[in-house]
Design an enzyme around this catalytic site. Structure first.
Site, PDB file in Angstrom:
ATOM      1  N   THR A 135       0.825  -1.208   0.000  1.00  0.00           N
ATOM      2  CA  THR A 135       0.000   0.000   0.000  1.00  0.00           C
ATOM      3  C   THR A 135       0.862   1.263   0.000  1.00  0.00           C
ATOM      4  O   THR A 135       2.011   1.236   0.444  1.00  0.00           O
ATOM      5  CB  THR A 135      -0.894  -0.010   1.260  1.00  0.00           C
ATOM      6  OG1 THR A 135      -1.466   1.271   1.449  1.00  0.00           O
ATOM      7  CG2 THR A 135      -0.096  -0.351   2.514  1.00  0.00           C
ATOM      8  N   ASP A 136       0.275   2.368  -0.462  1.00  0.00           N
ATOM      9  CA  ASP A 136       0.976   3.657  -0.401  1.00  0.00           C
ATOM     10  C   ASP A 136       1.070   4.169   1.043  1.00  0.00           C
ATOM     11  O   ASP A 136       1.827   5.087   1.334  1.00  0.00           O
ATOM     12  CB  ASP A 136       0.287   4.705  -1.287  1.00  0.00           C
ATOM     13  CG  ASP A 136      -1.171   4.976  -0.919  1.00  0.00           C
ATOM     14  OD1 ASP A 136      -1.712   4.302  -0.017  1.00  0.00           O
ATOM     15  OD2 ASP A 136      -1.784   5.867  -1.546  1.00  0.00           O
ATOM     16  N   GLU A 137       0.283   3.552   1.959  1.00  0.00           N
ATOM     17  CA  GLU A 137       0.235   4.073   3.331  1.00  0.00           C
ATOM     18  C   GLU A 137       1.565   3.900   4.068  1.00  0.00           C
ATOM     19  O   GLU A 137       1.801   4.540   5.080  1.00  0.00           O
ATOM     20  CB  GLU A 137      -0.928   3.432   4.103  1.00  0.00           C
ATOM     21  CG  GLU A 137      -2.239   3.664   3.377  1.00  0.00           C
ATOM     22  CD  GLU A 137      -3.501   3.331   4.169  1.00  0.00           C
ATOM     23  OE1 GLU A 137      -3.473   3.361   5.396  1.00  0.00           O
ATOM     24  OE2 GLU A 137      -4.521   3.047   3.515  1.00  0.00           O
ATOM     25  N   TYR A 160      -1.828  -0.457  11.010  1.00  0.00           N
ATOM     26  CA  TYR A 160      -1.945  -1.125   9.705  1.00  0.00           C
ATOM     27  C   TYR A 160      -0.732  -0.808   8.834  1.00  0.00           C
ATOM     28  O   TYR A 160      -0.044  -1.720   8.345  1.00  0.00           O
ATOM     29  CB  TYR A 160      -3.236  -0.691   8.985  1.00  0.00           C
ATOM     30  CG  TYR A 160      -3.253  -1.034   7.505  1.00  0.00           C
ATOM     31  CD1 TYR A 160      -3.236  -2.367   7.075  1.00  0.00           C
ATOM     32  CD2 TYR A 160      -3.281  -0.034   6.525  1.00  0.00           C
ATOM     33  CE1 TYR A 160      -3.239  -2.687   5.715  1.00  0.00           C
ATOM     34  CE2 TYR A 160      -3.295  -0.344   5.169  1.00  0.00           C
ATOM     35  CZ  TYR A 160      -3.270  -1.670   4.767  1.00  0.00           C
ATOM     36  OH  TYR A 160      -3.269  -1.983   3.428  1.00  0.00           O
ATOM     37  N   LYS A 164       2.293  -3.243   7.344  1.00  0.00           N
ATOM     38  CA  LYS A 164       2.572  -3.425   5.906  1.00  0.00           C
ATOM     39  C   LYS A 164       4.015  -2.995   5.603  1.00  0.00           C
ATOM     40  O   LYS A 164       4.721  -3.640   4.820  1.00  0.00           O
ATOM     41  CB  LYS A 164       1.582  -2.624   5.045  1.00  0.00           C
ATOM     42  CG  LYS A 164       0.165  -3.143   5.042  1.00  0.00           C
ATOM     43  CD  LYS A 164      -0.008  -4.544   4.433  1.00  0.00           C
ATOM     44  CE  LYS A 164       0.228  -4.586   2.942  1.00  0.00           C
ATOM     45  NZ  LYS A 164      -0.135  -5.937   2.386  1.00  0.00           N
TER      46      LYS A 164
END
Ligand code: NAD
Ligand code: TYD
Length: 354
Positions: A135-137, A160, A164
């Site tokens: 993810t970009d997060e 989260y 990741k």
């Protein structure tokens, strides 16, 4: 017995993006045998794959990626040539309620899979690949300006995104330390059919349909970059086949929306579809306390993917949202099924007891 060119393990194939990917690979590559390994948590649903469940090149295995023994058995039984890894706990709000579940699946589970590949694959082979869907997060939060590139330093800020980010680091560590052939892609927020109604777009569609309050966190000023899920899968297909091992690729929608503007647009689309007078659904908007540590803005620079592999998003956002709304309105049974049971408990804890 049919012989296949490759056997590919897809993890988390019963979830939102994973099910679109399984469908795509099963239909587009009849010479690949696709094995879907999924623990069927609250987010996994075999109904998502009804249309392909009897395809000759598709197999489902209910299994937890944290279970080392079971994972090793599957590797021994199927002799996978590649892994496409989607399985994860994926919702920020749930990660704030229960961080350890995210460490377990996203960090431990990913490492169990990496070990299985390392044990199973001969180093001399050129045709193996561990493809990690991320993810970009992991890059943290942007201010009003700028974009995430593949060189943006990691700065995760929720349990989260921290889990990741950690899994991304393990993937690259296995690549550098053990020579495991690996690729990571980091994608922005997806939307489309079969999206679990805990995430913004399907939650709002479901609440508008049921005339329930639309809980906008804080002042609705946070910005996300939305991508049609099938465009994400198309990017994964390209990177899986043509991407360079040891590399990372960003995938994004070039499509930034403030949450409140997006919710208003959804209200307008739903008013039309449900034959309600314009402005009816927007009256349901309800500002609620902000998510703790809420990242302000995500926006992806996907130039590398465009320049190297020629990928760009295909669908305009309003068109994609309309298609998505139509799918939810035509699939009430799916929505009712996934929102029965434990969803009610989650909803109460997240929105009614705070
Ligand atoms: P999802 O929550 O809809 O699906 C996750 C799937 O993984 C479910 O089918 C679930 O049953 C399965 N799963 C969970 N824990 C498991 C375990 N221990 N063992 C085996 N299976 C397990 O998630 P999604 O939105 O489809 O996201 C898929 C992947 O894409 C995730 O890795 C996520 O981080 C990443 N991603 C998601 C988005 C997005 O907008 N949804 C954007 C970028 C990246
Ligand atoms: P979400 O779909 O959970 O994705 P992510 O947090 O991974 O980007 O949320 C998208 C945006 O919508 C995010 O800024 C939080 C906000 N949001 C709300 O305002 N209300 C809600 O009920 C939800 C679920 C999200």
């Amino acid at each position: 017995m049919t012989s296949y060119d490759r056997t590919i393990l897809i993890t988390g194939g019963a979830g939102f993006i994973g099910s679109h990917a399984v469908r795509h690979f099963v239909n587009r590559y009849p010479t690949y045998r696709i094995v879907n390994m999924d623990a069927l948590t609250y987010a996994g649903n075999l109904e998502n794959l009804k249309d392909i469940e009897t395809a000759p090149n598709y197999i489902f295995e209910k299994a937890d990626i944290c279970d080392e023994e079971r994972t090793a058995e599957l590797f021994a039984g199927y002799a996978f040539d590649a892994v496409l890894h989607f399985a994860a706990e994926s919702h920020v709000d749930r990660s704030i309620q229960d961080p350890l579940a995210f460490v377990r699946t996203n960090v431990l589970g990913t490492t169990v899979l990496l070990n299985a590949c390392r044990n199973a694959w001969d180093k001399e082979r050129k045709d193996t690949l561990f493809y990690h869907v991320s993810t970009d997060e992991v890059y943290g939060s942007l201010g009003r300006e700028g974009f995430f590139t593949e060189h943006t330093p990691y700065d995760p800020r929720s349990p989260y995104s921290a889990s990741k980010a950690s899994s991304d680091h393990f993937v690259m560590a296995y690549h550098h330390t053990y020579g495991l052939p690996a690729i990571i892609s980091n994608c922005s927020n997806n939307y489309g059919s079969h999206h679990f109604p805990e995430k913004l777009i399907p939650l709002m569609i479901n609440n508008i349909r049921n005339n329930k309050p639309l809980p906008v966190y804080g002042r609705g000023e946070n910005i996300r970059d939305w991508l049609w899920v099938e465009d994400h899968v198309r990017a994964i297909d390209l990177i899986f086949h043509k991407g360079r091992k040891g590399e990372k690729y960003n995938i994004g929608g070039l499509n930034e929306w403030k949450n409140i503007d997006l919710v208003r647009l959804l209200c307008r689309i739903m008013d039309k579809k449900l034959n309600r007078p314009e402005g009816t659904s927007a009256k349901l908007i309800s500002y609620v306390p902000d998510r703790p540590g809420h990242d302000l803005r995500y926006a992806i620079d996907a130039t590398k993917l465009k320049n190297e592999l020629g990928w760009t998003p295909s669908l305009n956002f309003e068109e994609g949202l309309e298609k998505t709304v139509d799918w939810y309105l035509n699939n009430e049974d799916w929505v009712n099924q996934v929102t029965s049971g434990s969803y009610q408990q989650y909803y109460e804890q997240q929105y009614l007891k705070r």
